[in-house]
Design a protein around this motif. Structure first.
Motif, short mmCIF file in Angstrom:
data_model
loop_
_atom_site.label_atom_id
_atom_site.label_comp_id
_atom_site.label_asym_id
_atom_site.label_seq_id
_atom_site.Cartn_x
_atom_site.Cartn_y
_atom_site.Cartn_z
N GLY A 199 0.84 -1.22 0.10
CA GLY A 199 0.15 -0.12 0.06
C GLY A 199 0.87 1.30 0.04
N HIS A 200 0.14 2.18 -0.61
CA HIS A 200 0.87 3.64 -0.40
C HIS A 200 0.13 4.69 0.39
N ARG A 201 0.81 5.26 1.47
CA ARG A 201 0.17 6.18 2.41
C ARG A 201 0.48 7.43 1.85
N LEU A 202 -0.67 8.37 1.73
CA LEU A 202 -0.73 9.44 1.29
C LEU A 202 -0.56 10.60 2.30
N PRO A 203 -0.02 11.54 1.97
CA PRO A 203 0.31 12.75 3.24
C PRO A 203 -0.82 12.87 4.05
N SER A 204 -2.05 12.74 3.54
CA SER A 204 -3.37 13.10 3.95
C SER A 204 -3.43 11.97 4.94
N GLY A 205 -2.76 10.55 5.08
CA GLY A 205 -3.14 9.72 5.94
C GLY A 205 -3.68 8.48 5.25
N LYS A 206 -4.62 8.75 3.93
CA LYS A 206 -5.44 8.03 3.33
C LYS A 206 -4.47 6.83 2.55
N LEU A 207 -4.93 5.80 2.25
CA LEU A 207 -4.32 5.08 1.56
C LEU A 207 -4.55 5.08 -0.07
N TYR A 208 -3.57 5.18 -0.77
CA TYR A 208 -3.91 5.59 -2.27
C TYR A 208 -4.72 4.40 -2.84
N ARG A 209 -5.68 4.53 -3.76
CA ARG A 209 -6.53 3.69 -4.23
C ARG A 209 -5.90 3.54 -5.60
N TRP A 210 -5.89 2.07 -6.08
CA TRP A 210 -5.37 1.85 -7.30
C TRP A 210 -6.20 1.89 -8.56
N GLU A 211 -5.79 2.77 -9.47
CA GLU A 211 -7.10 3.15 -10.48
C GLU A 211 -6.51 2.26 -11.67
N PHE A 212 -7.53 1.73 -12.49
CA PHE A 212 -7.47 0.76 -13.64
C PHE A 212 -8.13 1.27 -14.75
N GLN A 213 -7.82 1.04 -16.03
CA GLN A 213 -8.85 1.54 -17.03
C GLN A 213 -8.46 0.63 -18.32
N ARG A 214 -9.54 -0.12 -19.13
CA ARG A 214 -9.34 -0.63 -20.23
C ARG A 214 -10.72 -0.65 -21.15
N ALA A 215 -10.71 -0.44 -22.29
CA ALA A 215 -11.71 -0.11 -23.00
C ALA A 215 -13.13 0.49 -22.67
N GLY A 216 -12.49 1.66 -22.03
CA GLY A 216 -13.63 2.46 -21.27
C GLY A 216 -14.18 1.92 -19.94
N GLN A 217 -13.64 0.83 -19.45
CA GLN A 217 -13.99 0.34 -18.16
C GLN A 217 -13.08 0.91 -17.13
N GLU A 218 -13.77 1.56 -16.16
CA GLU A 218 -12.85 1.98 -14.95
C GLU A 218 -12.93 0.99 -13.76
N VAL A 219 -11.88 0.87 -13.25
CA VAL A 219 -11.80 -0.04 -11.89
C VAL A 219 -10.90 0.58 -10.86
N VAL A 220 -11.48 0.66 -9.57
CA VAL A 220 -10.87 1.35 -8.58
C VAL A 220 -10.54 0.23 -7.63
N VAL A 221 -9.48 -0.04 -7.14
CA VAL A 221 -9.06 -1.22 -6.01
C VAL A 221 -8.57 -0.46 -4.72
N GLU A 222 -9.23 -0.58 -3.73
CA GLU A 222 -8.93 -0.19 -2.47
C GLU A 222 -8.12 -1.24 -1.80
N THR A 223 -6.84 -1.55 -1.76
CA THR A 223 -6.12 -2.30 -1.36
C THR A 223 -5.90 -2.24 0.31
N ASP A 224 -5.95 -3.22 0.87
CA ASP A 224 -5.48 -3.54 2.41
C ASP A 224 -4.18 -4.01 2.35
N GLY A 225 -3.10 -3.34 2.27
CA GLY A 225 -1.87 -3.28 1.86
C GLY A 225 -1.17 -4.43 2.98
N ALA A 226 -0.50 -5.38 2.93
CA ALA A 226 0.28 -6.38 3.79
C ALA A 226 1.32 -5.71 4.19
N VAL A 227 1.75 -4.74 3.53
CA VAL A 227 2.99 -3.56 3.83
C VAL A 227 2.44 -2.38 3.21
N VAL A 228 2.56 -1.30 4.22
CA VAL A 228 2.20 0.29 3.66
C VAL A 228 3.31 1.13 3.81
#
Length: 298
Positions: free
Chosen positions: A194-223
């Protein structure tokens, strides 16, 4: 009609940009009452109202907005013309304070600072790594460097350098043991870094293919809050990391990391230097801008 002075026009630009006599006065080092008198005299000279004023707000009129838009280009051209005389005055010197994210500061150190040292040895660069997007004017910076889409609209932005993209990466050893994800949804069955942002929130992983948007909120084993360390963790087989392409280039080339979910990653974005357009651009800042514009884009 008597032509307005540059001081009059600069005063108007500062007030119209900040939408505040007080903030404009702080920037210009004068009193709000002096600025108010200057702008009112300018309006009388031009015969048109440039600002709408109430007890709580200041905003450009239609005429004021049109004038402000044209003045930005005029002032920039004037600054460039004046800066062109620097070669006849001697070497350019001065200090430039630049705010950027840690990853971009790393890029500047590798790609831009050597060029600056060669071309403008008397210009000092004060680079501050800042994860948050801040108000560079109130914080006392000359310029900032961010991804183009994150830059405030009231700033002048100059794109440069290699396009920035993101990659999901993992070590070959980890992928042999855990398998390679084929879809973003597969990440729920993987160890993620996981990637901890300066705000304290975890960065959400953003994906896109053929117009489809997917956001994954990872619960990191390591942050972690540092992308270089995220890459190190991925190399050690601690999981999959979602990082800027620069920090993973060398480990991928060395076979230490392998990209995954490549067809789902967003397209590249551009970096840009940004700075307030209503200010005169000092020669040292102009030297920095000219150097970053010459950086390779491939």
């Amino acid at each position: 009609m008597m032509r307005p002075s540059l001081n009059d026009l600069s005063a108007f630009m500062a007030v119209a940009t900040h939408r505040s006599f007080r903030r404009a006065a702080d920037e210009l080092g004068t009193a709000p009452s002096t600025l108010s008198h200057t702008v009112r005299a300018l309006e009388e000279r031009l015969g048109v109202r440039l600002l709408n004023r109430t007890t709580r707000s200041v905003s450009p009129t239609e005429a004021g907005a049109a004038l402000l838009g044209r003045l930005h280009g005029v002032m920039n051209s004037l600054d460039e013309a004046l800066d062109a005389t620097a070669a006849f005055r001697g070497s350019i010197a001065g200090r430039v304070r630049v705010n950027a994210s840690r990853v971009i500061v790393g890029y500047l150190v590798r790609e831009i600072l050597p060029l600056m040292a060669e071309r403008f040895p008397n210009v000092k660069l004060d680079l501050v790594a800042e994860g948050r997007l801040i108000d560079i004017v109130s914080a006392g910076f000359d310029a900032g460097v961010r991804l183009m889409e994150t830059i405030p609209k009231d700033m002048i932005a100059v794109s440069f350098g290699k396009p920035v993209s993101f990659q999901c990466v993992a070590s070959p050893t980890y992928l042999e043991q855990a398998g390679e994800p084929q879809l973003p949804d597969d990440l729920v069955r993987h160890r993620c870094i996981g990637h901890r942002l300066p705000s304290g929130k975890l960065y959400r992983w953003e994906f896109q293919r053929a117009g489809q948007e997917v956001v994954v909120e990872t619960d990191g084993a390591v942050v972690l809050d540092d992308e270089d360390l995220m890459v190190e963790a991925a190399i050690k087989g601690l999981g999959i990391a979602y990082v800027v392409n620069w920090v993973a280039e060398c480990p991928i080339a060395a076979g230490q990391l392998k990209p995954v979910l490549s067809s789902w990653m967003h397209g590249p974005e551009r970096m840009a230097v940004y700075y307030p357009g209503h200010r005169a651009v000092p020669p040292a800042l102009r030297a920095f801008l000219d150097t970053v514009k010459s950086a390779p884009d491939q």
